[in-house]
Design a protein around this motif. Structure first.
Motif, mmCIF file in Angstrom:
data_model
loop_
_atom_site.group_PDB
_atom_site.id
_atom_site.type_symbol
_atom_site.label_atom_id
_atom_site.label_comp_id
_atom_site.label_asym_id
_atom_site.label_seq_id
_atom_site.Cartn_x
_atom_site.Cartn_y
_atom_site.Cartn_z
ATOM 1 N N ILE A 1 0.855 -1.187 0.000
ATOM 2 C CA ILE A 1 0.000 0.000 0.000
ATOM 3 C C ILE A 1 0.888 1.233 0.000
ATOM 4 O O ILE A 1 1.867 1.305 0.750
ATOM 5 C CB ILE A 1 -0.934 0.006 1.233
ATOM 6 N N THR A 2 0.522 2.204 -0.825
ATOM 7 C CA THR A 2 1.284 3.450 -0.858
ATOM 8 C C THR A 2 1.024 4.244 0.420
ATOM 9 O O THR A 2 -0.115 4.381 0.846
ATOM 10 C CB THR A 2 0.919 4.320 -2.069
ATOM 11 N N LYS A 3 2.093 4.755 1.024
ATOM 12 C CA LYS A 3 1.954 5.609 2.210
ATOM 13 C C LYS A 3 1.913 7.081 1.815
ATOM 14 O O LYS A 3 1.477 7.927 2.587
ATOM 15 C CB LYS A 3 3.104 5.359 3.182
ATOM 16 N N ARG A 4 2.381 7.362 0.610
ATOM 17 C CA ARG A 4 2.358 8.715 0.039
ATOM 18 C C ARG A 4 2.020 8.572 -1.439
ATOM 19 O O ARG A 4 2.208 7.516 -2.031
ATOM 20 C CB ARG A 4 3.728 9.376 0.176
ATOM 21 N N ALA A 5 1.576 9.664 -2.043
ATOM 22 C CA ALA A 5 1.334 9.666 -3.484
ATOM 23 C C ALA A 5 2.660 9.468 -4.212
ATOM 24 O O ALA A 5 3.712 9.905 -3.740
ATOM 25 C CB ALA A 5 0.685 10.981 -3.905
ATOM 26 N N ILE A 6 2.602 8.778 -5.344
ATOM 27 C CA ILE A 6 3.788 8.564 -6.177
ATOM 28 C C ILE A 6 3.421 8.962 -7.604
ATOM 29 O O ILE A 6 2.442 8.454 -8.155
ATOM 30 C CB ILE A 6 4.258 7.091 -6.165
ATOM 31 N N LYS A 7 4.191 9.831 -8.194
ATOM 32 C CA LYS A 7 3.975 10.242 -9.583
ATOM 33 C C LYS A 7 4.436 9.132 -10.525
ATOM 34 O O LYS A 7 5.359 8.383 -10.223
ATOM 35 C CB LYS A 7 4.752 11.521 -9.899
ATOM 36 N N ALA A 8 3.816 9.064 -11.685
ATOM 37 C CA ALA A 8 4.200 8.087 -12.708
ATOM 38 C C ALA A 8 5.674 8.239 -13.049
ATOM 39 O O ALA A 8 6.198 9.350 -13.118
ATOM 40 C CB ALA A 8 3.357 8.292 -13.952
ATOM 41 N N ASP A 9 6.324 7.104 -13.218
ATOM 42 C CA ASP A 9 7.736 7.038 -13.614
ATOM 43 C C ASP A 9 8.695 7.667 -12.603
ATOM 44 O O ASP A 9 9.836 7.968 -12.940
ATOM 45 C CB ASP A 9 7.945 7.667 -14.993
ATOM 46 N N MET A 10 8.246 7.855 -11.368
ATOM 47 C CA MET A 10 9.093 8.390 -10.302
ATOM 48 C C MET A 10 9.263 7.310 -9.234
ATOM 49 O O MET A 10 8.316 6.613 -8.887
ATOM 50 C CB MET A 10 8.472 9.638 -9.667
ATOM 51 N N LEU A 11 10.470 7.192 -8.718
ATOM 52 C CA LEU A 11 10.732 6.203 -7.675
ATOM 53 C C LEU A 11 10.025 6.596 -6.392
ATOM 54 O O LEU A 11 10.124 7.740 -5.929
ATOM 55 C CB LEU A 11 12.237 6.089 -7.423
ATOM 56 N N GLY A 12 9.296 5.668 -5.835
ATOM 57 C CA GLY A 12 8.624 5.852 -4.553
ATOM 58 C C GLY A 12 8.734 4.559 -3.772
ATOM 59 O O GLY A 12 9.607 3.737 -4.046
ATOM 60 N N ALA A 13 7.837 4.372 -2.810
ATOM 61 C CA ALA A 13 7.871 3.156 -2.004
ATOM 62 C C ALA A 13 6.449 2.726 -1.663
ATOM 63 O O ALA A 13 5.550 3.555 -1.540
ATOM 64 C CB ALA A 13 8.665 3.394 -0.723
ATOM 65 N N ILE A 14 6.298 1.406 -1.513
ATOM 66 C CA ILE A 14 5.036 0.866 -1.012
ATOM 67 C C ILE A 14 5.323 0.099 0.274
ATOM 68 O O ILE A 14 6.348 -0.556 0.399
ATOM 69 C CB ILE A 14 4.333 -0.045 -2.050
ATOM 70 N N ALA A 15 4.413 0.249 1.230
ATOM 71 C CA ALA A 15 4.539 -0.469 2.500
ATOM 72 C C ALA A 15 4.132 -1.920 2.291
ATOM 73 O O ALA A 15 3.123 -2.202 1.641
ATOM 74 C CB ALA A 15 3.659 0.172 3.560
ATOM 75 N N VAL A 16 4.926 -2.839 2.828
ATOM 76 C CA VAL A 16 4.578 -4.259 2.804
ATOM 77 C C VAL A 16 4.436 -4.798 4.221
ATOM 78 O O VAL A 16 4.228 -5.987 4.422
ATOM 79 C CB VAL A 16 5.595 -5.082 1.971
ATOM 80 N N GLU A 17 4.566 -3.914 5.194
ATOM 81 C CA GLU A 17 4.323 -4.220 6.609
ATOM 82 C C GLU A 17 3.529 -3.061 7.191
ATOM 83 O O GLU A 17 3.582 -1.942 6.688
ATOM 84 C CB GLU A 17 5.632 -4.355 7.380
#
Length: 110
Positions: free
Chosen positions: A35-51
């Motif tokens: 689940i995303t913890k913050r918005a992520i723009k297309a083609d930009m590195l972000g992170a998704i929570a897995v815990e």
């Protein structure tokens, strides 16, 4: 034999989406669900929570109820479900949710 090298704790993993993602969106990559913890723009590195523990919206009209400890799956539209067939494991319910509740509280697990 070579030894493994620590990279990071793994509670969130790198993700570069093809399209913009809003905060709180469920992301499925094969059998890995986060689940995303913050918005992520297309083609930009972000992170998704897995815990972590998240309140995941569900459609009250779906009439799906969850008991504490019950596995929570998501279908192709990321709607929480109780059945594994054709769905991906999101985690386990940590708070009971009635069929007409708007959310189910889920502890993510892989």
């Amino acid at each position: 034999m070579s030894s493994a090298e620590f990279v990071y704790d793994g509670s969130a993993i790198d993700h570069t989406p093809d399209a913009d993602l809003a905060m709180g969106e469920i992301v499925v990559q094969g059998d890995l669900v986060g689940i995303t913890k913050r918005a992520i723009k297309a083609d930009m590195l972000g992170a998704i929570a897995v815990e972590g523990v998240f309140d995941v919206p569900k459609t009250p009209a779906s009439a799906v109820a969850f008991a504490v400890g019950q596995k929570v799956y998501v279908d192709g539209s990321n709607e929480p479900q109780t059945t594994a067939t054709g769905n991906k494991l999101l985690g386990k319910a940590v708070l009971a949710a009635a069929a007409d509740d708007d959310n189910v509280r889920v502890r993510l697990s892989q």
